[in-house]
Design a protein around this motif. Structure first.
Motif: not given
Length: 148
Positions: A4-6, A8-17, A37-39, A89-96
């Motif tokens: 969804t647009d939402r 994509i907006e979340l992913i883009s902001t999280a990726a920039q951060a 369960i998620t987009d 809407d999104i799941v963020v994985h930050v890994q060592h």
């Protein structure tokens, strides 16, 4: 079905951060066709636990401040080897970096379409490899010094 647009907006902001906090190998996949369960998934990594925490904190702060989004779940904080932020809407994985290589999440989702990311995030591709090479060279130099 596509992200969804939402999401994509979340992913883009999280990726920039993540890019702003010097994360390595940032990539996002549209998993909406294979998971209900998620987009989308965002993957990022860092060479040490402290940096993993820093990236996670920045993503969480930016998504909250800029988009009013708060994770419904946050896992892996204590060890900071693999932190998961679930925004539904999104799941963020930050890994060592070591976990990233070992679990190779990209292999699981390689058939899913990649999502477009900000230029800063795209530029992080290959950074983990580059960092590992520099570390190995530095260690070799230190080892050489020990033998003298």
């Amino acid at each position: 079905m596509t992200a969804t647009d939402r999401s994509i907006e979340l992913i883009s902001t999280a990726a920039q951060a993540a890019a702003d906090k010097l994360a390595h190998d940032i990539i996002a996949y549209d998993v909406s066709d294979v998971l209900s369960i998620t987009d989308a998934f965002l993957l990022a990594s860092a060479p040490n636990d402290r940096q993993v925490k820093s990236i996670v904190d920045e993503i969480e702060e930016r998504l909250n401040k800029e988009l009013g989004a708060k994770p419904v779940r946050r896992e892996g904080d204590r060890e900071a080897r693999w932190v998961l932020l679930d925004y539904v809407d999104i799941v963020v994985h930050v890994q060592h970096s070591e976990e990233r290589v070992f679990y190779a999440l990209e292999r699981l989702w390689k058939d899913c379409p990649e999502l477009e990311l900000p230029a800063d995030a795209k530029e992080t591709r290959g950074k983990a490899e580059e960092y590992a090479r520099l570390q190995a060279a530095e260690e070799a130099t230190q080892t050489d010094g020990d033998w003298r």
